[in-house]
Scaffold this motif. Structure first.
Motif, PDB file in Angstrom:
ATOM      1  N   ALA A 162     -42.977 125.138  88.077  1.00 42.31           N
ATOM      2  CA  ALA A 162     -43.915 125.354  87.134  1.00 42.31           C
ATOM      3  C   ALA A 162     -43.226 124.413  85.889  1.00 42.31           C
ATOM      4  CB  ALA A 162     -43.961 127.020  86.592  1.00 42.31           C
ATOM      5  N   TRP A 163     -43.896 124.456  84.403  1.00 40.03           N
ATOM      6  CA  TRP A 163     -43.569 124.197  83.590  1.00 40.03           C
ATOM      7  C   TRP A 163     -43.359 125.768  82.496  1.00 40.03           C
ATOM      8  CZ3 TRP A 163     -40.821 120.193  84.142  1.00 40.03           C
ATOM      9  CH2 TRP A 163     -41.376 118.737  84.854  1.00 40.03           C
ATOM     10  N   ASP A 164     -42.691 125.592  81.554  1.00 46.02           N
ATOM     11  CA  ASP A 164     -42.043 126.905  80.979  1.00 46.02           C
ATOM     12  C   ASP A 164     -42.081 125.935  79.861  1.00 46.02           C
ATOM     13  OD1 ASP A 164     -42.224 129.372  79.596  1.00 46.02           O
ATOM     14  OD2 ASP A 164     -39.442 129.325  79.995  1.00 46.02           O
ATOM     15  N   ILE A 165     -43.087 126.360  78.411  1.00 49.76           N
ATOM     16  CA  ILE A 165     -42.552 125.639  77.021  1.00 49.76           C
ATOM     17  C   ILE A 165     -41.370 125.851  76.656  1.00 49.76           C
ATOM     18  CG2 ILE A 165     -43.530 124.879  75.107  1.00 49.76           C
ATOM     19  CD1 ILE A 165     -45.439 123.603  77.425  1.00 49.76           C
ATOM     20  N   LYS A 166     -40.637 127.001  76.331  1.00 48.91           N
ATOM     21  CA  LYS A 166     -39.851 128.047  75.374  1.00 48.91           C
ATOM     22  C   LYS A 166     -39.222 128.932  75.663  1.00 48.91           C
ATOM     23  CE  LYS A 166     -37.916 126.507  71.492  1.00 48.91           C
ATOM     24  NZ  LYS A 166     -36.456 127.675  71.325  1.00 48.91           N
TER      25      LYS A 166
ATOM     26  N   TRP B  90     -47.320 124.339  67.409  1.00 50.36           N
ATOM     27  CA  TRP B  90     -46.426 123.934  68.224  1.00 50.36           C
ATOM     28  C   TRP B  90     -46.873 123.704  69.913  1.00 50.36           C
ATOM     29  CZ3 TRP B  90     -42.503 124.271  71.439  1.00 50.36           C
ATOM     30  CH2 TRP B  90     -42.303 123.787  72.030  1.00 50.36           C
ATOM     31  N   LEU B  91     -46.879 125.184  69.886  1.00 54.75           N
ATOM     32  CA  LEU B  91     -46.676 125.904  71.608  1.00 54.75           C
ATOM     33  C   LEU B  91     -48.276 125.267  72.400  1.00 54.75           C
ATOM     34  CD1 LEU B  91     -45.498 129.445  71.520  1.00 54.75           C
ATOM     35  CD2 LEU B  91     -44.503 127.447  72.427  1.00 54.75           C
ATOM     36  N   SER B  92     -48.893 125.530  71.536  1.00 58.95           N
ATOM     37  CA  SER B  92     -50.993 125.018  71.682  1.00 58.95           C
ATOM     38  C   SER B  92     -50.830 123.519  71.756  1.00 58.95           C
ATOM     39  CB  SER B  92     -51.832 125.928  70.902  1.00 58.95           C
ATOM     40  OG  SER B  92     -53.389 125.460  70.988  1.00 58.95           O
TER      41      SER B  92
ATOM     42  N   ILE C 121     -45.385 130.295  78.599  1.00 57.78           N
ATOM     43  CA  ILE C 121     -44.357 130.464  77.270  1.00 57.78           C
ATOM     44  C   ILE C 121     -43.704 131.783  78.138  1.00 57.78           C
ATOM     45  CG2 ILE C 121     -44.079 130.785  75.168  1.00 57.78           C
ATOM     46  CD1 ILE C 121     -46.844 129.801  75.106  1.00 57.78           C
ATOM     47  N   GLY C 122     -42.170 131.686  78.056  1.00 57.05           N
ATOM     48  CA  GLY C 122     -41.498 132.806  78.444  1.00 57.05           C
ATOM     49  C   GLY C 122     -41.056 133.558  77.171  1.00 57.05           C
ATOM     50  N   TRP C 123     -41.907 134.577  76.816  1.00 56.24           N
ATOM     51  CA  TRP C 123     -41.849 135.504  75.678  1.00 56.24           C
ATOM     52  C   TRP C 123     -41.033 136.806  76.270  1.00 56.24           C
ATOM     53  CZ3 TRP C 123     -44.394 133.386  71.906  1.00 56.24           C
ATOM     54  CH2 TRP C 123     -46.014 132.933  71.919  1.00 56.24           C
ATOM     55  N   SER C 124     -40.392 137.247  74.394  1.00 52.97           N
ATOM     56  CA  SER C 124     -39.169 138.360  75.080  1.00 52.97           C
ATOM     57  C   SER C 124     -39.654 139.385  75.087  1.00 52.97           C
ATOM     58  CB  SER C 124     -38.400 137.907  73.413  1.00 52.97           C
ATOM     59  OG  SER C 124     -38.601 138.760  72.892  1.00 52.97           O
TER      60      SER C 124
ATOM     61  N   PHE D 203     -50.344 131.270  83.576  1.00 52.81           N
ATOM     62  CA  PHE D 203     -49.736 132.680  84.144  1.00 52.81           C
ATOM     63  C   PHE D 203     -49.020 132.800  82.917  1.00 52.81           C
ATOM     64  CE2 PHE D 203     -46.669 129.969  85.498  1.00 52.81           C
ATOM     65  CZ  PHE D 203     -45.226 130.280  85.448  1.00 52.81           C
ATOM     66  N   ILE D 204     -48.552 134.061  82.865  1.00 55.48           N
ATOM     67  CA  ILE D 204     -48.389 135.130  82.087  1.00 55.48           C
ATOM     68  C   ILE D 204     -46.688 135.605  82.515  1.00 55.48           C
ATOM     69  CG2 ILE D 204     -47.958 137.423  79.992  1.00 55.48           C
ATOM     70  CD1 ILE D 204     -50.796 135.158  80.548  1.00 55.48           C
ATOM     71  N   SER D 205     -45.890 135.228  80.552  1.00 54.69           N
ATOM     72  CA  SER D 205     -44.204 135.445  81.342  1.00 54.69           C
ATOM     73  C   SER D 205     -43.927 136.140  80.125  1.00 54.69           C
ATOM     74  CB  SER D 205     -43.545 133.917  81.631  1.00 54.69           C
ATOM     75  OG  SER D 205     -43.925 133.891  82.447  1.00 54.69           O
ATOM     76  N   TYR D 206     -42.915 137.706  80.868  1.00 58.78           N
ATOM     77  CA  TYR D 206     -42.133 138.100  79.563  1.00 58.78           C
ATOM     78  C   TYR D 206     -40.935 138.322  80.379  1.00 58.78           C
ATOM     79  CZ  TYR D 206     -43.185 142.605  82.815  1.00 58.78           C
ATOM     80  OH  TYR D 206     -43.145 143.496  83.592  1.00 58.78           O
ATOM     81  N   HIS D 207     -40.220 138.534  79.110  1.00 54.68           N
ATOM     82  CA  HIS D 207     -38.999 139.578  79.230  1.00 54.68           C
ATOM     83  C   HIS D 207     -38.682 140.841  79.077  1.00 54.68           C
ATOM     84  CE1 HIS D 207     -37.503 134.841  78.019  1.00 54.68           C
ATOM     85  NE2 HIS D 207     -38.550 134.945  79.707  1.00 54.68           N
ATOM     86  N   TYR D 208     -37.404 141.402  80.098  1.00 53.70           N
ATOM     87  CA  TYR D 208     -37.745 143.215  79.220  1.00 53.70           C
ATOM     88  C   TYR D 208     -36.535 143.000  79.127  1.00 53.70           C
ATOM     89  CZ  TYR D 208     -39.178 147.716  80.243  1.00 53.70           C
ATOM     90  OH  TYR D 208     -39.685 149.152  79.756  1.00 53.70           O
ATOM     91  N   TYR D 209     -35.441 144.043  77.696  1.00 57.52           N
ATOM     92  CA  TYR D 209     -34.342 144.688  78.322  1.00 57.52           C
ATOM     93  C   TYR D 209     -35.007 146.252  77.580  1.00 57.52           C
ATOM     94  CZ  TYR D 209     -32.994 139.997  79.511  1.00 57.52           C
ATOM     95  OH  TYR D 209     -32.528 138.533  80.543  1.00 57.52           O
TER      96      TYR D 209
END
Length: 503
Positions: A328-332, A350-352, A369-372, A386-392
């Motif tokens: 897959a490609w993760d834009i940013k 820009w993302l769109s 997109i790799g949201w924080s 697909f939806i991507s998120y980070h969890y800290y």
């Protein structure tokens, strides 16, 4: 006495000469400044190669001409000056400043452009726009080589209209034009500019599925080259050794990062591309899939640079999109962290358009997109696959946060980053030991198994050195970044054994 008089005279003469030299130097600097300011090409950066400021995709559909043939050198010059005319007009409409219009439009065409700029200024309007693609046909080329008539069909682009710096309208366009250009003083200037048609904007609505049942993976950097995977010293042996370790952990996916500047911006470095292909080859050897995060460390979302980022994108995706290891490609990575300083609307715009650019090149692999965090994760939900998120945050709340996100979307969800540093140094008030890290991974994997979460943890190795541009120079922020790995300089940590046993 004579010696003293001679000394005083010498000092006075030297001082006089120094003062005059300073005055002359100052005048020369002022003159140089004024002359530079008068050079429109310098102001607009048109003295640079076009790869540095404007690079839309151009296709010459036809150069057939019944009379004089269009020589290749003249074709290149005609294309350069025609596109510069677009670029200068776009800048003028954004700033409501007529700089450069004189150099790229004849007198009658200048009047029309200047009238539009004056109207926008009076209405306090600013138009930010760029073209992304052109399809040019030569309709006429005079025998003396001074007149050219072009049609430019399916000119695609983006236009944002602002009033007092507030966005009031955003639109994509797909339009046809007829253009007459005259050769004057060695430059092709626009004489006539006519819009022929407004076409339907092409959309990419098809959702591409994730080609994997359940992602179990890791964010990857080589041990000695954090945030520098494609360093010239990293070779296929390094990749092969690391990917064997990852595969032995019963993982199936890695996520890697491509830096915009590191790969050469608009003119992508061939050696970097070859190293990317080497990485993909080694991943495929052990049946690992690769999620590729693009535009790492890129932070300028201004519309006038979109053609450059699109060219960068095209070079990379075209080179590897058919490789079997690509997942897959993760834009940013974490673009929402730029919302405050770069304006959310500019980042999202820009993302769109970048998502659309990817889907135009690659119709096989899904885009994310790799949201924080989970708060931003559903932005542009309809445009990603697909939806991507980070969890800290608190690991005890992961299940609730993930389920809440799942209830709001029908698209697959990937927990793209999660981890805990085993760092309890001087700069922490509540640090973690390697055993704390292992307990964290036990809780993570229990939650992951129960809720069937697609996940990639951060990361394989501890690192000896963290680049300052990654986490800044403050030690309480920077130091912990070195200890997220499950392998350190002495060997594997308890978390490593836990991951291996639970996967």
């Amino acid at each position: 006495m004579k010696k003293n008089k001679l000394l005083y005279r010498s000092i006075i003469i030297i001082a006089f000469l120094c003062i005059n030299a300073g005055i002359i130097y100052g005048i020369s600097q002022v003159m140089a400044y004024l002359n530079t300011g008068a050079d429109t090409s310098k102001i607009l950066h048109l003295d640079l190669a076009r790869t540095d400021y404007y690079l839309p995709e151009v296709t010459w559909v036809s150069i057939n001409n019944p009379g004089r043939p269009l020589e290749f050198a003249n074709q290149q010059k005609l294309e350069q000056d025609y596109l510069d005319a677009w670029h200068v007009k776009n800048l003028a409409l954004e700033t409501n400043n007529t700089d450069g219009i004189y150099d790229h439009y004849t007198k009658s065409a200048q009047e029309k452009v200047n009238a539009l700029i004056a109207y926008n200024a009076a209405q306090q309007l600013q138009i930010k726009s760029t073209t992304l693609s052109h399809n040019i046909s030569l309709e006429f080329y005079s025998a003396d080589g001074t007149i050219a008539v072009l049609t430019d069909k399916a000119v695609t682009g983006i236009e944002n209209i602002y009033r007092n710096d507030q966005l009031i309208k955003e639109r994509e366009f797909n339009e046809d034009y007829r253009i007459i250009l005259l050769l004057e003083d060695g430059f092709w200037r626009v004489r006539h500019f006519e819009k022929l048609a407004i076409n339907k904007v092409v959309t990419f609505d098809k959702t591409i599925p994730l080609d994997i049942k359940l992602i179990k993976g890791i964010n990857y950097y080589p041990e000695n080259y954090p945030w520098d995977t494609f360093n010239e010293k990293v070779d296929s042996t390094v990749f092969a050794q690391d990917f064997k370790i990852i595969k032995d952990l019963n993982l199936n996916t890695i996520r890697i990062f491509i830096g915009y500047e590191d790969f050469g911006k608009a003119t992508v470095n061939d050696l970097k591309l070859k190293k990317l292909q080497t990485l993909l080859n080694q991943a495929h050897q052990v049946d690992l899939k690769v999620m590729i995060s693009l535009f790492d460390f890129y932070g300028d979302y201004d519309m006038k640079n979109w053609t450059l980022t699109n060219q960068h994108l095209k070079s990379i995706i075209s080179a590897v999109k058919d490789h079997p290891a690509v997942l897959a490609w993760d834009i940013k990575n974490e673009p929402n962290l730029d919302f405050k300083n770069r304006k959310e609307e500019r980042v999202l715009s820009w993302l769109s358009q970048t998502i659309k650019a990817v889907k135009k090149i690659d119709t096989i692999h899904p885009v994310t997109i790799g949201w924080s965090n989970t708060v931003s994760a559903l932005k542009l939900e309809k445009e990603v696959d697909f939806i991507s998120y980070h969890y800290y945050e608190d690991i005890a709340e992961l299940s609730t946060a993930h389920q809440s996100l799942k209830n709001k979307t029908s698209k697959p969800i990937v927990l793209q980053e999660i981890g805990l540093p085993s760092y309890d140094g001087l700069w922490t008030f509540n640090g973690n030991t390697v055993n704390d890290q292992a307990a964290f991974y036990r809780q993570l994997l229990d939650t992951q198994k129960r809720d069937r979460i697609n996940y990639l943890f951060w990361t394989l190795y501890d690192f000896n050195e963290i680049p300052t541009d990654v986490a800044g120079s403050l030690p309480w922020r920077k130091n912990k970044q070195a200890y997220f790995g499950i392998i350190d300089s002495t060997g594997v940590k308890p978390a490593y054994l836990l991951v291996k046993s639970m996967n």
